[in-house]
Design an enzyme around this catalytic site. Sequence first.
Site, PDB file in Angstrom:
ATOM      1  N   SER A 129      85.310 -44.811  95.885  1.00  0.00           N
ATOM      2  CA  SER A 129      85.580 -46.165  95.412  1.00  0.00           C
ATOM      3  C   SER A 129      85.476 -47.177  96.562  1.00  0.00           C
ATOM      4  O   SER A 129      84.393 -47.384  97.097  1.00  0.00           O
ATOM      5  CB  SER A 129      86.952 -46.211  94.738  1.00  0.00           C
ATOM      6  OG  SER A 129      87.126 -47.409  94.025  1.00  0.00           O
ATOM      7  N   HIS A 174      86.688 -43.390  86.198  1.00  0.00           N
ATOM      8  CA  HIS A 174      86.784 -43.610  87.638  1.00  0.00           C
ATOM      9  C   HIS A 174      87.775 -42.618  88.246  1.00  0.00           C
ATOM     10  O   HIS A 174      88.868 -42.414  87.730  1.00  0.00           O
ATOM     11  CB  HIS A 174      87.243 -45.045  87.900  1.00  0.00           C
ATOM     12  CG  HIS A 174      87.157 -45.460  89.333  1.00  0.00           C
ATOM     13  ND1 HIS A 174      85.964 -45.807  89.935  1.00  0.00           N
ATOM     14  CD2 HIS A 174      88.100 -45.588  90.298  1.00  0.00           C
ATOM     15  CE1 HIS A 174      86.182 -46.135  91.189  1.00  0.00           C
ATOM     16  NE2 HIS A 174      87.475 -45.996  91.448  1.00  0.00           N
ATOM     17  N   ASP A 178      82.883 -45.079  83.720  1.00  0.00           N
ATOM     18  CA  ASP A 178      83.449 -45.894  84.801  1.00  0.00           C
ATOM     19  C   ASP A 178      82.903 -47.313  84.695  1.00  0.00           C
ATOM     20  O   ASP A 178      81.689 -47.504  84.536  1.00  0.00           O
ATOM     21  CB  ASP A 178      83.063 -45.267  86.148  1.00  0.00           C
ATOM     22  CG  ASP A 178      83.820 -45.843  87.331  1.00  0.00           C
ATOM     23  OD1 ASP A 178      84.264 -47.002  87.261  1.00  0.00           O
ATOM     24  OD2 ASP A 178      83.946 -45.123  88.336  1.00  0.00           O
TER      25      ASP A 178
END
Length: 340
Positions: A179, A312, A282
């Site tokens: 991320s 995610h 996501d």
Amino acid sequence: MSDIIASASASATTTPPYVVDECRGVLHVYSDGSIVRSSKPSFDVPVHDDGSVLWKDVVFDAINNLQLRLYKPAVVASSPSSTSGSKLPLFYYIHGGGFCIGSRAWPNCQNYCLRLASELRAVVVSPDYRLAPESRLPDTIEDGFMAVKWLQAQAVSEEPDTWLTDVADFSRVFISGDSAGGNIAHNLAVRLGAGSPELEPVQVRGYVLLAPFFGGTLRTKSEAEGPKEAFLNWELIDRFWRLSLPIGDTTDHPLVNPFGPSSCNLETVDFDPILVVVGGSDLLKDRAEDYARKLKFWGKKIKYIEFEGKQHGFFTIDPNSEAANELMQIIKQFVAENSI
């Protein structure tokens, strides 16, 4: 009348600060500008440490009091070899958290690093970095660079940390990030270029971007249509950017949007191989896919993997799932292919 006004004014000035921003229960920003961080992680799960992987913490930036956590398989640690051919690759894992939360010491991060060290047979390096809003971009990116420069200092030191140098192959380094960590990894790839000449004798062989946290002022389809109940929903994405961007900047900032109006031309950048991974559900999926598609069109060595229906962070939220196991094998193959 004046007494009433004065009383109301006095009451207003004594109103206690209230929360204006909150991130996963561990970061609270108040109306008076104060910031309170919880010592507890937002992912309070047991650490699965069976002793097969050894680890320790090291300070890599004394000025900013930043540490990294090193992991290595215990079997290799007990019988180190001095020959480069039998040493282990180094695998950076830079944690996520929207640039605002997260730590190398959070149990979800530690569990994943323990597994990476065991499954990849690698020395895993998990650095912390300064967090927003106390430290906004580009501080975070600079901290990622400093974490890699620390490795170079170990490689050339006359008095290195032998806990690391006895088992690590500095010519086989991989930089991964989850991320926000994936964003850091991308920006390091741009800064270091193919072969990472400024890190010599350290040589980066490839990058793994796990659902990289990219942005832009024009919302993508997956951002616009993503469900509110998503693990990383639009409200949280917007909050992370608002707290981490330099004051007055937008999500077209060059460190946020790889293809923004003031971003460098990635077509001219000589990249090391890149693996991009994202879940099909996501909200960041469209940006990751667009990133991989454009780089591939420009002739870069890039591989894009999408896990259908996955949210995610699926691989750290449920690290023993079938998808997480499959991802581990994909990363393992990427490391092997680019270690030759």
